[in-house]
Motif scaffolding. Structure first.
Motif, PDB file in Angstrom:
ATOM      1  N   ARG A 252       0.890  -1.296   0.042  1.00 36.88           N
ATOM      2  CA  ARG A 252       0.024  -0.021  -0.270  1.00 36.88           C
ATOM      3  C   ARG A 252       0.968   1.337   0.175  1.00 36.88           C
ATOM      4  N   PHE A 253       2.095   1.211   0.699  1.00 34.23           N
ATOM      5  CA  PHE A 253       2.998   2.459   0.579  1.00 34.23           C
ATOM      6  C   PHE A 253       3.377   2.710  -0.602  1.00 34.23           C
ATOM      7  N   LEU A 254       3.738   1.549  -1.637  1.00 33.60           N
ATOM      8  CA  LEU A 254       4.125   1.385  -2.961  1.00 33.60           C
ATOM      9  C   LEU A 254       3.192   2.226  -3.701  1.00 33.60           C
ATOM     10  N   ARG A 255       1.719   1.918  -3.611  1.00 35.13           N
ATOM     11  CA  ARG A 255       0.689   2.550  -4.382  1.00 35.13           C
ATOM     12  C   ARG A 255       0.687   3.959  -4.224  1.00 35.13           C
ATOM     13  N   VAL A 256       0.782   4.439  -2.730  1.00 37.63           N
ATOM     14  CA  VAL A 256       0.930   5.779  -2.441  1.00 37.63           C
ATOM     15  C   VAL A 256       2.019   6.562  -3.256  1.00 37.63           C
ATOM     16  N   ALA A 257       3.301   5.650  -3.102  1.00 34.94           N
ATOM     17  CA  ALA A 257       4.260   6.424  -3.786  1.00 34.94           C
ATOM     18  C   ALA A 257       4.032   6.812  -5.167  1.00 34.94           C
ATOM     19  N   GLU A 258       3.714   5.602  -5.808  1.00 33.13           N
ATOM     20  CA  GLU A 258       3.312   5.615  -7.026  1.00 33.13           C
ATOM     21  C   GLU A 258       2.403   7.126  -7.705  1.00 33.13           C
ATOM     22  N   ARG A 259       1.359   7.186  -6.592  1.00 28.30           N
ATOM     23  CA  ARG A 259       0.383   8.215  -7.011  1.00 28.30           C
ATOM     24  C   ARG A 259       0.937   9.436  -6.829  1.00 28.30           C
ATOM     25  N   LEU A 260       1.847   9.828  -5.713  1.00 32.48           N
ATOM     26  CA  LEU A 260       2.610  10.997  -5.494  1.00 32.48           C
ATOM     27  C   LEU A 260       3.502  11.321  -6.517  1.00 32.48           C
ATOM     28  N   LEU A 261       4.337  10.222  -6.908  1.00 33.54           N
ATOM     29  CA  LEU A 261       5.125  10.577  -8.054  1.00 33.54           C
ATOM     30  C   LEU A 261       4.587  10.969  -9.342  1.00 33.54           C
ATOM     31  N   ALA A 262       3.421  10.313  -9.724  1.00 26.12           N
ATOM     32  CA  ALA A 262       2.474  10.429 -10.875  1.00 26.12           C
ATOM     33  C   ALA A 262       2.208  12.240 -10.728  1.00 26.12           C
ATOM     34  N   ALA A 269      13.862  14.397  -3.190  1.00 27.01           N
ATOM     35  CA  ALA A 269      13.939  15.462  -2.248  1.00 27.01           C
ATOM     36  C   ALA A 269      14.233  15.023  -0.984  1.00 27.01           C
ATOM     37  N   ALA A 270      15.321  15.740  -0.361  1.00 25.51           N
ATOM     38  CA  ALA A 270      15.924  15.339   0.853  1.00 25.51           C
ATOM     39  C   ALA A 270      15.087  16.056   1.948  1.00 25.51           C
ATOM     40  N   GLY A 271      14.678  15.386   2.811  1.00 26.85           N
ATOM     41  CA  GLY A 271      13.929  15.775   4.013  1.00 26.85           C
ATOM     42  C   GLY A 271      14.763  15.933   5.462  1.00 26.85           C
ATOM     43  N   ARG A 272      14.244  15.497   6.350  1.00 27.32           N
ATOM     44  CA  ARG A 272      14.920  15.684   7.837  1.00 27.32           C
ATOM     45  C   ARG A 272      16.020  14.885   7.903  1.00 27.32           C
ATOM     46  N   LYS A 273      17.225  15.622   8.274  1.00 26.87           N
ATOM     47  CA  LYS A 273      18.490  14.906   8.422  1.00 26.87           C
ATOM     48  C   LYS A 273      19.135  14.691   7.073  1.00 26.87           C
ATOM     49  N   GLY A 274      18.578  15.160   5.894  1.00 31.18           N
ATOM     50  CA  GLY A 274      19.170  14.768   4.636  1.00 31.18           C
ATOM     51  C   GLY A 274      18.743  13.620   4.025  1.00 31.18           C
ATOM     52  N   HIS A 275      17.574  12.786   4.572  1.00 35.23           N
ATOM     53  CA  HIS A 275      17.072  11.723   4.177  1.00 35.23           C
ATOM     54  C   HIS A 275      16.323  11.924   2.909  1.00 35.23           C
ATOM     55  N   THR A 276      16.714  11.078   1.862  1.00 34.19           N
ATOM     56  CA  THR A 276      15.746  11.313   0.529  1.00 34.19           C
ATOM     57  C   THR A 276      14.916  10.080   0.697  1.00 34.19           C
ATOM     58  N   PRO A 277      13.749   9.915   0.065  1.00 34.73           N
ATOM     59  CA  PRO A 277      12.736   8.895  -0.070  1.00 34.73           C
ATOM     60  C   PRO A 277      13.677   7.650  -0.366  1.00 34.73           C
ATOM     61  N   LEU A 278      14.791   7.623  -1.112  1.00 32.46           N
ATOM     62  CA  LEU A 278      15.574   6.379  -1.410  1.00 32.46           C
ATOM     63  C   LEU A 278      16.198   5.671  -0.111  1.00 32.46           C
ATOM     64  N   HIS A 279      16.822   6.892   0.710  1.00 32.50           N
ATOM     65  CA  HIS A 279      17.320   6.446   1.964  1.00 32.50           C
ATOM     66  C   HIS A 279      16.298   5.570   2.845  1.00 32.50           C
ATOM     67  N   GLY A 285      14.421  -1.862   3.822  1.00 32.56           N
ATOM     68  CA  GLY A 285      14.101  -3.293   3.036  1.00 32.56           C
ATOM     69  C   GLY A 285      13.197  -3.243   2.114  1.00 32.56           C
ATOM     70  N   HIS A 286      13.024  -2.206   1.394  1.00 35.54           N
ATOM     71  CA  HIS A 286      11.736  -2.069   0.322  1.00 35.54           C
ATOM     72  C   HIS A 286      12.225  -1.949  -1.024  1.00 35.54           C
ATOM     73  N   PRO A 287      12.595  -3.232  -1.785  1.00 35.02           N
ATOM     74  CA  PRO A 287      13.099  -3.064  -3.226  1.00 35.02           C
ATOM     75  C   PRO A 287      12.310  -2.674  -4.117  1.00 35.02           C
ATOM     76  N   ALA A 288      10.833  -2.779  -4.064  1.00 38.18           N
ATOM     77  CA  ALA A 288      10.166  -2.401  -4.821  1.00 38.18           C
ATOM     78  C   ALA A 288      10.041  -0.886  -5.095  1.00 38.18           C
ATOM     79  N   LEU A 289       9.783  -0.210  -3.775  1.00 38.75           N
ATOM     80  CA  LEU A 289       9.780   1.101  -3.447  1.00 38.75           C
ATOM     81  C   LEU A 289      11.079   1.725  -4.009  1.00 38.75           C
ATOM     82  N   ALA A 290      12.295   1.178  -3.737  1.00 35.27           N
ATOM     83  CA  ALA A 290      13.684   1.651  -4.447  1.00 35.27           C
ATOM     84  C   ALA A 290      13.923   1.876  -5.612  1.00 35.27           C
ATOM     85  N   ARG A 291      13.031   0.547  -6.370  1.00 31.62           N
ATOM     86  CA  ARG A 291      13.089   0.531  -7.834  1.00 31.62           C
ATOM     87  C   ARG A 291      12.083   1.416  -8.337  1.00 31.62           C
ATOM     88  N   LEU A 292      11.175   1.972  -7.830  1.00 30.57           N
ATOM     89  CA  LEU A 292      10.107   2.942  -8.427  1.00 30.57           C
ATOM     90  C   LEU A 292      10.999   4.397  -8.242  1.00 30.57           C
TER      91      LEU A 292
END
Length: 443
Positions: A252-262, A269-279, A285-292
């Motif tokens: 479900r978080f993957l679907r949310v991320a897909e919709r936001l990116l669309a 975009a780096a957020g708190r402490k410089g973390h990007t969504p990829l970090h 441990g979410h390879p599908a989200l990392a691939r997206l």
């Protein structure tokens, strides 16, 4: 005909009674408007358990007998509960009384007692009174109870009323079945991009953090800004990636991320402490989200505020997320230009042979094994003896020419590995070899 009578139906009688109550309330308002402004006094406190019980049970006849006028309808109810607190003087946990304030209308709205809430409103209960930190509309949205939210809004409740902590009712729609409340609030003028007072969190941040795809769709449809940042710099996509911690919630978080990116959210975009969504995706441990995210342009090499790259985060996640195929995340990062981790980081993935194999094959020479071999449990070593023995045997020794050619080609392609390798005019077996397949041996 003069002696005939007309029998009113129960619904007609109910309508007449409601109309009379509304007229009486309007008469009271007009009288108050003509009268001189009274000196404001703090509302009286009610500690009567019988009153509390009637409200919490939704006992309408009892509520009608207790709340007969505007003064009683706006009583502040005080409740005392016992909670454990640490006493430094006694050196132990002790029970301490905790006093909480609320209102009759808040209780009715929070528990979904629509009839009780209507009676209180008709008796003059203040629809937007913030008592004990919240207004009734906050409670109906948080519960959620759409019937009470609809009633409060019909009586003029402000859809953007702020609680003591600066949250609007829309910020409290945090459950999947709160969608109807969110729809009602937006239909009555709730501001979709309104941020909380201190942190500037919007409703879209809240929905993304809770993985609520339907809410995200609704807010975007009403003009929510997917690039809006909180006070700490978090975007809704940051919030979704950071919250995707449990494997059972990954989809479900993957679907949310897909919709936001669309909708135009920035993958890097780096957020708190410089973390990007990829970090965050790698750390969870979410390879599908990392691939997206990588497909939408996320940088596999950028460090966060602490100097950690997504590869560092992915390696630290290996011990916790072994069942989620962390080797896929490591291979993805390498295919998008990430450099092999420092040899000392191999200790983090040495207890998951597929992940260790991917990392060892990213070097042109296998690093010394003394940095990780002693961290492998004996029983795991026995189970995968062939793999571990081959890794130790090749440590510090030159690799085969075929492997050196693989490293050279991948290094030349760099960030284009994921797109260029499948297009190379090579036999399928060689193309697969260039993609660091799991073979169970280091040679």
């Amino acid at each position: 005909m003069a002696h005939e009578s007309f029998a009113f139906s129960p619904s007609a009688l109910r309508s007449l009674r409601l109309q009379r109550e509304l007229l009486e309330r309007e008469d009271r308002r007009r009288a108050l408007a003509r009268a001189p402004a009274p000196r404001l006094l703090p509302p009286p406190l009610c500690r009567d358990p019988a009153v509390h019980n009637a409200l919490y049970a939704g006992d309408l006849p009892r509520v009608q007998s207790l709340f007969r006028d505007e003064a009683s309808a706006n009583l502040v109810l005080e409740m005392v509960s016992e909670e454990l607190v640490w006493s430094p003087e006694q050196g132990l946990w002790v029970l301490s009384p905790r006093r909480q304030h609320t209102s009759a209308l808040r209780i009715a709205a929070a528990r979904g007692y629509e009839d009780c809430a209507r009676h209180l409103l008709l008796r003059g209960a203040a629809v937007d009174a913030v008592v004990g930190g919240r207004a009734p509309l906050h409670d109906s949205a948080a519960a959620p109870h759409p019937n009470c939210a609809r009633l409060l809004l019909a009586f003029g409740a402000d859809p953007n009323v702020l609680s003591a902590d600066g949250s609007a009712p829309l910020h409290l729609c945090t459950a999947p079945h709160s969608l109807r409340c969110a729809e009602l609030l937006l239909a009555h003028g709730a501001r979709v991009n309104l941020g909380t007072r201190e942190r500037q969190v919007t409703a879209l941040h809240v929905a993304a953090r809770h993985g609520l795809l339907a809410h995200v769709e609704l807010y975007l449809h009403h003009g929510a800004d997917p690039s809006r940042r909180t006070h700490q710099g978090e975007t809704p996509l940051n919030a979704a990636a950071a919250a995707a911690e449990r494997p059972e919630d990954a989809e479900r978080f993957l679907r949310v991320a897909e919709r936001l990116l669309a909708a135009g959210a920035q993958a890097g975009a780096a957020g708190r402490k410089g973390h990007t969504p990829l970090h965050n995706a790698c750390a969870n441990g979410h390879p599908a989200l990392a691939r997206l995210l990588l497909r939408h342009g996320a940088d596999a090499t950028v460090p966060n505020g602490a100097g950690d790259t997504p590869m560092d985060c992915a390696l630290r996640a290996v011990p916790e997320y072994r069942e989620q195929r962390p080797e896929e995340t490591l291979a993805l990062l390498l295919d998008h230009g990430a450099l092999p981790a420092h040899p000392k980081m191999l200790r983090l993935c040495c207890q998951h042979p597929p992940a260790l194999e991917v990392m060892l094959n990213a070097y042109d020479r296998v690093p010394p094994a003394d940095g990780w071999a002693d961290a492998v449990p004996p029983e795991l070593w026995e189970e995968h003896r062939a793999f571990y023995a081959s890794a130790v045997r090749m440590a510090g020794r030159p690799r085969r020419l075929q492997h050196l050619a693989r490293v050279a080609i991948r290094r030349c392609l760099g960030t284009r590995c994921h797109t260029a390798v499948p297009k190379l005019a090579l036999p399928p077996a060689l193309r697969r070899y260039l993609q660091l397949p799991i073979e169970g041996l280091i040679s």
